[in-house]
Design a protein around this motif. Structure first.
Motif, PDB file in Angstrom:
ATOM      1  N   GLN A   3       0.866  -1.176   0.000  1.00 29.69           N
ATOM      2  CA  GLN A   3       0.000   0.000   0.000  1.00 29.69           C
ATOM      3  C   GLN A   3       0.905   1.230   0.000  1.00 29.69           C
ATOM      4  O   GLN A   3       1.666   1.445   0.942  1.00 29.69           O
ATOM      5  CB  GLN A   3      -0.892   0.014   1.248  1.00 29.69           C
ATOM      6  N   ILE A   4       0.820   2.026  -1.058  1.00 23.42           N
ATOM      7  CA  ILE A   4       1.681   3.183  -1.223  1.00 23.42           C
ATOM      8  C   ILE A   4       0.852   4.457  -1.093  1.00 23.42           C
ATOM      9  O   ILE A   4      -0.208   4.574  -1.715  1.00 23.42           O
ATOM     10  CB  ILE A   4       2.368   3.185  -2.613  1.00 23.42           C
ATOM     11  N   LEU A   5       1.351   5.400  -0.300  1.00 24.52           N
ATOM     12  CA  LEU A   5       0.691   6.698  -0.195  1.00 24.52           C
ATOM     13  C   LEU A   5       1.504   7.724  -0.972  1.00 24.52           C
ATOM     14  O   LEU A   5       2.686   7.927  -0.702  1.00 24.52           O
ATOM     15  CB  LEU A   5       0.558   7.139   1.265  1.00 24.52           C
ATOM     16  N   ILE A   6       0.852   8.339  -1.941  1.00 20.02           N
ATOM     17  CA  ILE A   6       1.442   9.453  -2.669  1.00 20.02           C
ATOM     18  C   ILE A   6       0.991  10.718  -1.952  1.00 20.02           C
ATOM     19  O   ILE A   6      -0.209  10.963  -1.807  1.00 20.02           O
ATOM     20  CB  ILE A   6       0.983   9.488  -4.138  1.00 20.02           C
ATOM     21  N   VAL A   7       1.949  11.494  -1.483  1.00 19.36           N
ATOM     22  CA  VAL A   7       1.644  12.747  -0.798  1.00 19.36           C
ATOM     23  C   VAL A   7       2.147  13.865  -1.698  1.00 19.36           C
ATOM     24  O   VAL A   7       3.336  13.946  -1.987  1.00 19.36           O
ATOM     25  CB  VAL A   7       2.335  12.816   0.587  1.00 19.36           C
ATOM     26  N   GLU A   8       1.227  14.701  -2.140  1.00 15.45           N
ATOM     27  CA  GLU A   8       1.622  15.740  -3.082  1.00 15.45           C
ATOM     28  C   GLU A   8       1.368  17.133  -2.528  1.00 15.45           C
ATOM     29  O   GLU A   8       0.323  17.411  -1.961  1.00 15.45           O
ATOM     30  CB  GLU A   8       0.920  15.567  -4.431  1.00 15.45           C
ATOM     31  N   ALA A   9       2.370  17.966  -2.710  1.00  9.36           N
ATOM     32  CA  ALA A   9       2.236  19.389  -2.430  1.00  9.36           C
ATOM     33  C   ALA A   9       1.773  20.024  -3.738  1.00  9.36           C
ATOM     34  O   ALA A   9       2.560  20.256  -4.644  1.00  9.36           O
ATOM     35  CB  ALA A   9       3.580  19.962  -1.978  1.00  9.36           C
ATOM     36  N   GLU A  33      -0.918  -1.064  -4.860  1.00  7.37           N
ATOM     37  CA  GLU A  33      -2.041  -0.139  -4.746  1.00  7.37           C
ATOM     38  C   GLU A  33      -1.541   1.195  -4.214  1.00  7.37           C
ATOM     39  O   GLU A  33      -0.537   1.248  -3.505  1.00  7.37           O
ATOM     40  CB  GLU A  33      -3.104  -0.710  -3.817  1.00  7.37           C
ATOM     41  N   HIS A  34      -2.290   2.255  -4.545  1.00 10.17           N
ATOM     42  CA  HIS A  34      -1.891   3.578  -4.081  1.00 10.17           C
ATOM     43  C   HIS A  34      -3.097   4.432  -3.763  1.00 10.17           C
ATOM     44  O   HIS A  34      -4.209   4.177  -4.225  1.00 10.17           O
ATOM     45  CB  HIS A  34      -1.021   4.290  -5.125  1.00 10.17           C
ATOM     46  N   GLU A  35      -2.827   5.410  -2.947  1.00 11.27           N
ATOM     47  CA  GLU A  35      -3.791   6.444  -2.605  1.00 11.27           C
ATOM     48  C   GLU A  35      -3.036   7.759  -2.695  1.00 11.27           C
ATOM     49  O   GLU A  35      -1.820   7.793  -2.478  1.00 11.27           O
ATOM     50  CB  GLU A  35      -4.313   6.235  -1.185  1.00 11.27           C
ATOM     51  N   THR A  36      -3.737   8.832  -3.013  1.00  7.12           N
ATOM     52  CA  THR A  36      -3.098  10.144  -3.116  1.00  7.12           C
ATOM     53  C   THR A  36      -3.784  11.116  -2.179  1.00  7.12           C
ATOM     54  O   THR A  36      -5.014  11.179  -2.131  1.00  7.12           O
ATOM     55  CB  THR A  36      -3.182  10.690  -4.563  1.00  7.12           C
ATOM     56  N   ILE A  37      -2.967  11.862  -1.435  1.00  8.46           N
ATOM     57  CA  ILE A  37      -3.503  12.955  -0.631  1.00  8.46           C
ATOM     58  C   ILE A  37      -2.706  14.215  -0.955  1.00  8.46           C
ATOM     59  O   ILE A  37      -1.565  14.146  -1.400  1.00  8.46           O
ATOM     60  CB  ILE A  37      -3.493  12.667   0.885  1.00  8.46           C
ATOM     61  N   THR A  38      -3.316  15.348  -0.713  1.00  3.49           N
ATOM     62  CA  THR A  38      -2.705  16.633  -1.015  1.00  3.49           C
ATOM     63  C   THR A  38      -2.439  17.391   0.277  1.00  3.49           C
ATOM     64  O   THR A  38      -3.269  17.377   1.187  1.00  3.49           O
ATOM     65  CB  THR A  38      -3.640  17.465  -1.915  1.00  3.49           C
ATOM     66  N   VAL A  39      -1.274  18.034   0.338  1.00  6.04           N
ATOM     67  CA  VAL A  39      -0.922  18.884   1.475  1.00  6.04           C
ATOM     68  C   VAL A  39      -0.731  20.306   0.953  1.00  6.04           C
ATOM     69  O   VAL A  39      -0.559  20.512  -0.248  1.00  6.04           O
ATOM     70  CB  VAL A  39       0.351  18.371   2.195  1.00  6.04           C
ATOM     71  N   PRO A  40      -0.749  21.302   1.854  1.00 10.38           N
ATOM     72  CA  PRO A  40      -0.658  22.689   1.396  1.00 10.38           C
ATOM     73  C   PRO A  40       0.622  23.047   0.651  1.00 10.38           C
ATOM     74  O   PRO A  40       0.597  23.854  -0.264  1.00 10.38           O
ATOM     75  CB  PRO A  40      -0.766  23.494   2.693  1.00 10.38           C
ATOM     76  N   GLY A  41       1.748  22.488   1.035  1.00 12.38           N
ATOM     77  CA  GLY A  41       3.006  22.838   0.390  1.00 12.38           C
ATOM     78  C   GLY A  41       4.083  21.823   0.699  1.00 12.38           C
ATOM     79  O   GLY A  41       3.889  20.889   1.482  1.00 12.38           O
ATOM     80  N   ALA A  42       5.252  22.025   0.106  1.00 16.12           N
ATOM     81  CA  ALA A  42       6.353  21.070   0.256  1.00 16.12           C
ATOM     82  C   ALA A  42       6.826  20.946   1.699  1.00 16.12           C
ATOM     83  O   ALA A  42       7.280  19.877   2.122  1.00 16.12           O
ATOM     84  CB  ALA A  42       7.510  21.467  -0.653  1.00 16.12           C
ATOM     85  N   LEU A  43       6.727  22.010   2.483  1.00 18.51           N
ATOM     86  CA  LEU A  43       7.146  21.931   3.880  1.00 18.51           C
ATOM     87  C   LEU A  43       6.271  20.986   4.700  1.00 18.51           C
ATOM     88  O   LEU A  43       6.718  20.446   5.710  1.00 18.51           O
ATOM     89  CB  LEU A  43       7.146  23.323   4.521  1.00 18.51           C
TER      90      LEU A  43
END
Length: 138
Positions: A3-9, A33-43
């Motif tokens: 299970q892979i989490l893609i975390v994108e800024a 398998e993967h899931e993607t979540i978004t964060v506000p920025g690279a920090l």
């Protein structure tokens, strides 16, 4: 199957779409398998990865930081990379696909799956680190 989490800024939609395309294709090609979540920025990437550490097998950090007119670029580029590296030293399998570039043309050349495919490369790095972690923890 991992299970892979893609975390994108997600700051530059068109560039992030290219990074995501490459990352998702690499993960799916490897049968995971993967899931993607978004964060506000690279920090914020390292913090969210740390919060999700127990829930996923590996992580792909994606984002684009383009140099501007202030020192902020150096802080964002350096500190996000430092935070991600610290998590890898703690044993997390992470592929770092945060582009730190001078301009949009450099970002496009690195993000496009047909060119630099840094999203796909980050996913492949995460999977390679996962395999190494499993090898050395048995």
């Amino acid at each position: 199957m991992a299970q892979i989490l893609i975390v994108e800024a997600r700051f530059y939609d068109h560039l992030n779409d290219l990074l995501l395309e490459g990352a998702r294709a690499a993960i799916e090609a490897a049968g995971h398998e993967h899931e993607t979540i978004t964060v506000p920025g690279a920090l914020e990437l390292p913090g969210v990865i740390a919060l999700a550490a127990e829930s996923y097998d590996a992580f792909v950090a994606l984002g684009v930081v383009i140099r501007g007119e202030t020192y902020h670029f150096e802080i964002v580029a350096g500190e996000s990379a430092r935070g991600i590296m610290a998590l890898t030293l703690d044993g997390l399998a992470i592929g770092n696909g945060v582009l730190t570039v001078e301009n949009e043309a450099q970002a496009l050349a690195r993000a496009r799956p047909a060119d630099g495919n840094k999203g796909g490369g980050a996913a492949e790095a995460a999977l390679a680190m996962l395999a190494l972690r499993e090898r050395f923890s048995s």
